[in-house]
Motif scaffolding. Structure first.
Motif, PDB file in Angstrom:
ATOM      1  N   GLU A  84     -19.507  27.802  11.512  1.00  0.00           N
ATOM      2  CA  GLU A  84     -19.493  27.171  10.197  1.00  0.00           C
ATOM      3  C   GLU A  84     -18.305  27.613   9.344  1.00  0.00           C
ATOM      4  O   GLU A  84     -18.150  27.139   8.218  1.00  0.00           O
ATOM      5  CB  GLU A  84     -20.786  27.508   9.435  1.00  0.00           C
ATOM      6  CG  GLU A  84     -22.047  26.940  10.074  1.00  0.00           C
ATOM      7  CD  GLU A  84     -23.299  27.329   9.309  1.00  0.00           C
ATOM      8  OE1 GLU A  84     -24.051  26.417   8.907  1.00  0.00           O
ATOM      9  OE2 GLU A  84     -23.497  28.550   9.100  1.00  0.00           O
ATOM     10  N   LEU A  85     -17.491  28.509   9.894  1.00  0.00           N
ATOM     11  CA  LEU A  85     -16.391  29.068   9.112  1.00  0.00           C
ATOM     12  C   LEU A  85     -15.033  28.675   9.679  1.00  0.00           C
ATOM     13  O   LEU A  85     -14.893  28.423  10.876  1.00  0.00           O
ATOM     14  CB  LEU A  85     -16.505  30.602   9.082  1.00  0.00           C
ATOM     15  CG  LEU A  85     -17.785  31.180   8.464  1.00  0.00           C
ATOM     16  CD1 LEU A  85     -17.856  32.684   8.705  1.00  0.00           C
ATOM     17  CD2 LEU A  85     -17.856  30.874   6.971  1.00  0.00           C
ATOM     18  N   ARG A  86     -14.042  28.640   8.800  1.00  0.00           N
ATOM     19  CA  ARG A  86     -12.659  28.440   9.204  1.00  0.00           C
ATOM     20  C   ARG A  86     -11.903  29.721   8.865  1.00  0.00           C
ATOM     21  O   ARG A  86     -12.161  30.362   7.840  1.00  0.00           O
ATOM     22  CB  ARG A  86     -12.057  27.240   8.474  1.00  0.00           C
ATOM     23  CG  ARG A  86     -10.666  26.857   8.980  1.00  0.00           C
ATOM     24  CD  ARG A  86     -10.208  25.504   8.442  1.00  0.00           C
ATOM     25  NE  ARG A  86      -9.986  25.531   6.993  1.00  0.00           N
ATOM     26  CZ  ARG A  86     -10.758  24.883   6.125  1.00  0.00           C
ATOM     27  NH1 ARG A  86     -11.787  24.165   6.552  1.00  0.00           N
ATOM     28  NH2 ARG A  86     -10.510  24.943   4.822  1.00  0.00           N
ATOM     29  N   TYR A  87     -10.948  30.093   9.720  1.00  0.00           N
ATOM     30  CA  TYR A  87     -10.291  31.400   9.618  1.00  0.00           C
ATOM     31  C   TYR A  87      -8.785  31.219   9.471  1.00  0.00           C
ATOM     32  O   TYR A  87      -8.175  30.458  10.217  1.00  0.00           O
ATOM     33  CB  TYR A  87     -10.593  32.236  10.865  1.00  0.00           C
ATOM     34  CG  TYR A  87     -12.070  32.291  11.200  1.00  0.00           C
ATOM     35  CD1 TYR A  87     -12.672  31.259  11.943  1.00  0.00           C
ATOM     36  CD2 TYR A  87     -12.850  33.338  10.784  1.00  0.00           C
ATOM     37  CE1 TYR A  87     -14.018  31.290  12.248  1.00  0.00           C
ATOM     38  CE2 TYR A  87     -14.207  33.383  11.093  1.00  0.00           C
ATOM     39  CZ  TYR A  87     -14.785  32.351  11.815  1.00  0.00           C
ATOM     40  OH  TYR A  87     -16.128  32.369  12.103  1.00  0.00           O
ATOM     41  N   SER A  88      -8.198  31.938   8.513  1.00  0.00           N
ATOM     42  CA  SER A  88      -6.751  31.856   8.309  1.00  0.00           C
ATOM     43  C   SER A  88      -6.228  33.201   7.813  1.00  0.00           C
ATOM     44  O   SER A  88      -6.912  33.915   7.077  1.00  0.00           O
ATOM     45  CB  SER A  88      -6.410  30.747   7.299  1.00  0.00           C
ATOM     46  OG  SER A  88      -7.070  30.972   6.061  1.00  0.00           O
ATOM     47  N   THR A 110     -13.413  30.449   5.209  1.00  0.00           N
ATOM     48  CA  THR A 110     -13.761  29.250   4.442  1.00  0.00           C
ATOM     49  C   THR A 110     -15.031  28.634   5.019  1.00  0.00           C
ATOM     50  O   THR A 110     -15.166  28.492   6.246  1.00  0.00           O
ATOM     51  CB  THR A 110     -12.622  28.214   4.504  1.00  0.00           C
ATOM     52  OG1 THR A 110     -11.414  28.811   4.007  1.00  0.00           O
ATOM     53  CG2 THR A 110     -12.961  26.977   3.685  1.00  0.00           C
ATOM     54  N   ASN A 111     -15.951  28.254   4.132  1.00  0.00           N
ATOM     55  CA  ASN A 111     -17.184  27.584   4.567  1.00  0.00           C
ATOM     56  C   ASN A 111     -16.862  26.125   4.878  1.00  0.00           C
ATOM     57  O   ASN A 111     -16.677  25.315   3.976  1.00  0.00           O
ATOM     58  CB  ASN A 111     -18.253  27.689   3.471  1.00  0.00           C
ATOM     59  CG  ASN A 111     -19.583  27.061   3.907  1.00  0.00           C
ATOM     60  OD1 ASN A 111     -19.689  26.494   4.986  1.00  0.00           O
ATOM     61  ND2 ASN A 111     -20.588  27.176   3.053  1.00  0.00           N
ATOM     62  N   SER A 112     -16.788  25.826   6.163  1.00  0.00           N
ATOM     63  CA  SER A 112     -16.465  24.452   6.580  1.00  0.00           C
ATOM     64  C   SER A 112     -17.714  23.677   6.966  1.00  0.00           C
ATOM     65  O   SER A 112     -17.611  22.535   7.467  1.00  0.00           O
ATOM     66  CB  SER A 112     -15.489  24.479   7.760  1.00  0.00           C
ATOM     67  OG  SER A 112     -16.070  25.157   8.872  1.00  0.00           O
ATOM     68  N   ASP A 167     -13.664  29.308  -0.203  1.00  0.00           N
ATOM     69  CA  ASP A 167     -12.810  30.146   0.644  1.00  0.00           C
ATOM     70  C   ASP A 167     -12.571  31.511   0.007  1.00  0.00           C
ATOM     71  O   ASP A 167     -11.481  32.082   0.109  1.00  0.00           O
ATOM     72  CB  ASP A 167     -11.474  29.458   0.931  1.00  0.00           C
ATOM     73  CG  ASP A 167     -10.671  29.208  -0.345  1.00  0.00           C
ATOM     74  OD1 ASP A 167     -11.207  29.453  -1.458  1.00  0.00           O
ATOM     75  OD2 ASP A 167      -9.502  28.793  -0.239  1.00  0.00           O
ATOM     76  N   VAL A 210     -14.303  34.594  17.263  1.00  0.00           N
ATOM     77  CA  VAL A 210     -13.145  33.700  17.339  1.00  0.00           C
ATOM     78  C   VAL A 210     -11.940  34.563  17.694  1.00  0.00           C
ATOM     79  O   VAL A 210     -11.916  35.758  17.409  1.00  0.00           O
ATOM     80  CB  VAL A 210     -12.897  32.953  16.012  1.00  0.00           C
ATOM     81  CG1 VAL A 210     -14.036  31.997  15.716  1.00  0.00           C
ATOM     82  CG2 VAL A 210     -12.697  33.936  14.855  1.00  0.00           C
TER      83      VAL A 210
END
Length: 244
Positions: free
Chosen positions: A106-110, A134-136, A178, A215
């Motif tokens: 459920e998350l995006r990573y940067s 970030t909650n995607s 985010d 990830v």
């Protein structure tokens, strides 16, 4: 002569009778102790049997106690061998938090800290390498505690980062938010410094708090950090999830 002969015969008979009685008494006396010994033998055997059983029972009890003590000692030893946690499991997490928590997918990573900050890999003091979460997903979720972070070097060596002593707090992410950050305190090894062993990071395996899947992120900063992978208190470690 006849009277004297009769008296002699009577005396001889009396002597023989006395001898016979004495022999009989001797025979009875000699048989008494033997019979008594034979009767006592089963009693002694019973005592020996009881004694052996008591010894066996005592031996079994002592053996059981020794086995229990050894098992307890092994348990204590195993417990004593456990070190600082390097995974993503947080013991203090409640059932409600586990139900609401953000899952890996459920998350995006940067990469990048506040204002896009990046660590200076030529510095000779601690730097911060941050990963923004970030909650995607389509629901509101929470993050609480420490993530699991494993560094993989260019040579394939793995280093699981230890946790800091910072107390974690719960962060709520609405869909699209985010504001959650993973902060790694790292100790760079400047290229001009010769002697210490470098750990050149290639990829980072990140597992969100209380999750079991990770990830894989490529390390974007180059350089090297001081290899303290075997240290008890290394200068490179992981902080809990923070707001950034």
């Amino acid at each position: 002569m006849s009277a004297k002969l009769h008296r002699a015969v009577r005396c001889a008979a009396a002597v023989l009778a006395v001898i016979a009685v004495g022999a009989g008494a001797t025979a009875c006396d000699s048989s008494g102790p033997s019979s008594s010994a034979k009767a006592a033998a089963p009693s002694n055997a019973a005592k020996d049997s009881t004694s052996d059983q008591a010894k066996d029972s005592s031996s079994n009890t002592q053996g059981g106690s020794q086995d229990a003590a050894q098992q307890s000692g092994n348990g204590v030893k195993k417990t004593a061998e456990k070190g600082s946690r390097t995974d993503a499991v947080n013991v203090a997490a409640t059932t409600a938090e586990e139900t609401k928590r953000c899952h890996t997918g459920e998350l995006r990573y940067s990469w990048g800290g506040p204002h896009g900050g990046a660590p200076d890999m030529e510095a000779d003091y601690q730097q911060i390498a941050s990963i923004r979460l970030t909650n995607s997903g389509g629901r509101t979720c929470t993050l609480h505690g420490f993530p699991g972070v494993r560094l993989i070097s260019t040579s394939g060596t793995a280093w699981d980062l230890h946790r800091s002593s910072v107390k974690p707090s719960t962060i709520t992410l609405h869909p699209g938010d985010d504001t959650a950050m993973v902060a790694m305190d790292i100790l760079p090894l400047p290229s001009t410094m010769k002697g210490p062993k470098p750990f050149r990071v290639s990829t980072v395996l990140l597992t969100p708090p209380d999750e079991t899947t990770h990830v894989t992120l490529k390390w974007p900063y180059g350089g090297a950090i001081l290899d303290q992978s075997g240290a008890t208190r290394p200068g490179t470690f992981i902080d809990p999830i923070v707001i950034g």
